[in-house]
Design a protein around this motif. Sequence first.
Motif, PDB file in Angstrom:
ATOM      1  N   PHE A  56     -38.764 -56.465 -47.413  1.00  0.00           N
ATOM      2  CA  PHE A  56     -38.858 -55.012 -47.344  1.00  0.00           C
ATOM      3  C   PHE A  56     -39.907 -54.535 -48.356  1.00  0.00           C
ATOM      4  O   PHE A  56     -39.582 -53.986 -49.396  1.00  0.00           O
ATOM      5  CB  PHE A  56     -37.509 -54.357 -47.657  1.00  0.00           C
ATOM      6  N   LYS A  78     -40.279 -56.831 -42.126  1.00  0.00           N
ATOM      7  CA  LYS A  78     -39.514 -55.980 -41.208  1.00  0.00           C
ATOM      8  C   LYS A  78     -40.358 -54.829 -40.639  1.00  0.00           C
ATOM      9  O   LYS A  78     -39.906 -54.126 -39.731  1.00  0.00           O
ATOM     10  CB  LYS A  78     -38.314 -55.387 -41.945  1.00  0.00           C
ATOM     11  N   ASN A 195     -32.267 -49.996 -52.350  1.00  0.00           N
ATOM     12  CA  ASN A 195     -30.843 -50.178 -52.048  1.00  0.00           C
ATOM     13  C   ASN A 195     -30.417 -49.470 -50.770  1.00  0.00           C
ATOM     14  O   ASN A 195     -29.233 -49.435 -50.440  1.00  0.00           O
ATOM     15  CB  ASN A 195     -29.989 -49.687 -53.227  1.00  0.00           C
ATOM     16  N   GLY A 196     -31.384 -48.896 -50.048  1.00  0.00           N
ATOM     17  CA  GLY A 196     -31.086 -48.212 -48.797  1.00  0.00           C
ATOM     18  C   GLY A 196     -30.709 -46.759 -48.948  1.00  0.00           C
ATOM     19  O   GLY A 196     -30.426 -46.085 -47.949  1.00  0.00           O
ATOM     20  N   GLY A 241     -30.290 -44.767 -41.733  1.00  0.00           N
ATOM     21  CA  GLY A 241     -30.550 -45.949 -42.546  1.00  0.00           C
ATOM     22  C   GLY A 241     -29.504 -47.022 -42.381  1.00  0.00           C
ATOM     23  O   GLY A 241     -29.825 -48.223 -42.338  1.00  0.00           O
ATOM     24  N   ASN A 242     -28.253 -46.622 -42.296  1.00  0.00           N
ATOM     25  CA  ASN A 242     -27.173 -47.598 -42.098  1.00  0.00           C
ATOM     26  C   ASN A 242     -27.278 -48.287 -40.749  1.00  0.00           C
ATOM     27  O   ASN A 242     -26.963 -49.470 -40.608  1.00  0.00           O
ATOM     28  CB  ASN A 242     -25.817 -46.915 -42.244  1.00  0.00           C
ATOM     29  N   SER A 243     -27.727 -47.550 -39.735  1.00  0.00           N
ATOM     30  CA  SER A 243     -27.824 -48.119 -38.388  1.00  0.00           C
ATOM     31  C   SER A 243     -29.020 -49.047 -38.229  1.00  0.00           C
ATOM     32  O   SER A 243     -28.960 -50.029 -37.485  1.00  0.00           O
ATOM     33  CB  SER A 243     -27.921 -46.997 -37.348  1.00  0.00           C
ATOM     34  N   ASP A 245     -30.841 -50.434 -40.948  1.00  0.00           N
ATOM     35  CA  ASP A 245     -31.070 -51.264 -42.134  1.00  0.00           C
ATOM     36  C   ASP A 245     -32.435 -50.972 -42.747  1.00  0.00           C
ATOM     37  O   ASP A 245     -33.324 -51.828 -42.808  1.00  0.00           O
ATOM     38  CB  ASP A 245     -30.964 -52.749 -41.770  1.00  0.00           C
ATOM     39  N   LEU A 246     -32.612 -49.743 -43.209  1.00  0.00           N
ATOM     40  CA  LEU A 246     -33.894 -49.294 -43.740  1.00  0.00           C
ATOM     41  C   LEU A 246     -33.918 -49.372 -45.266  1.00  0.00           C
ATOM     42  O   LEU A 246     -33.025 -48.834 -45.924  1.00  0.00           O
ATOM     43  CB  LEU A 246     -34.168 -47.852 -43.291  1.00  0.00           C
ATOM     44  N   LYS A 247     -34.929 -50.029 -45.797  1.00  0.00           N
ATOM     45  CA  LYS A 247     -35.127 -50.136 -47.246  1.00  0.00           C
ATOM     46  C   LYS A 247     -36.625 -50.066 -47.544  1.00  0.00           C
ATOM     47  O   LYS A 247     -37.430 -50.641 -46.811  1.00  0.00           O
ATOM     48  CB  LYS A 247     -34.560 -51.464 -47.778  1.00  0.00           C
TER      49      LYS A 247
END
Length: 389
Positions: A56, A78, A195-196, A241-243, A245-247
């Motif tokens: 990331f 990613k 940390n997202g 972000g949770n869906s 996986d964004l960092k």
Amino acid sequence: MILLDKPYVSDFLQHTILENGYPALALSSKEELNLGGRLPLMNSEEAKDIIKRNEFPKVYTNSENSIDWIEKNLQKTKLPDIIDLFKDKVRFRRFLNKYYPDYFFEEIKLEDLLTVDASGYPFPVVLKPKVGFLSVGVHKIYSVEEWNKKVRKVENEIEKVSRLYPASVLNAGAFIVEKYIEGDEYAFDAYFGSNGEPVVLNIFKHFFSSEDDVSDRVYLSSGEIINKKLRPFTEFLDMLGNSADLKNVPLHVEVRITKDGKLFPIEVNPMRFGGWCTTADSTYLSYGFNSIEYFFNQQKPDWKTILSGRDDKLYSIIVLDNTTGYEPDEIKSFDYDQLLQHFEHPIELRKMNVADYHMFGFLFCETDRSNFREIEYILKSDLNEFIKV
């Protein structure tokens, strides 16, 4: 890493790179980008080696033109998949389907636009390129009868401007037709930290001159707008972000809010803030902090302190798109001095060659809340009073 490409690199972005010593890669020539000789530019291989060290990586770009380079060179990260998720409007709508199960959308090939059976569409609808930029080829359509007229207009628009952008930025080979959401439209810059956690960096309300207007003429920010929308926009980013996986991802997001308060995403643009070096630069000009530095340093705006003393101030980005009705080669000149006389506190004017970019430039302004009429004026103007043909 900062990736620089056409169509425009602002002095502010160049100063940010120089002042911080950020590594940067120019994907067009220094002459085309009007870059100063002191920028710490890397070569492509060096940039790839640095970026690929992390799954990331922290990468920011001023232009979606850089997407081609990312897709070809950064497959071990990613980034290519994140870009494709958001830039492909059909894939993005399918991704969001579990959160918006009743939202209508359909993909249509360019060659099928005139022959598709539109009788079952839930008018009004919006037609837009599957991969698009600004408001190119975007139209609100109210009826089956209006469909063919607007489709022909779309084809003409695409033909005029498609040469300005690569297919990764504007791909008119396919379109998406989707339900039009009634409500107020907003645009905002944000980033996901290592940390997202999402951080919102600014918020603009997109003003329109009429129900049919889909242009980008006026984006306006204020303390009131930020205070009202900061929490719901952060909650939306949490879900996103949770869906996905964004960092370490910067974003420029556009949404609509219905009268009952429901948020509908219009589009999410990864790897950048507002195009043409607009929203990030405006945030600094208006609120005094640098969004790009905040992304790289993982900082959060202290909005209470930042907005203190600005209760009566409005900050706008005015897009001087060519709404004159004349083709660029018919326009002899644009009177920028006369334009500036209509505003009490223009902060910065950026002039563009209308023949090259189909716009006259950008204007950043500060306006007293009591003088909103100057915003209304430019919002409704077709700019004919400023040109000679």
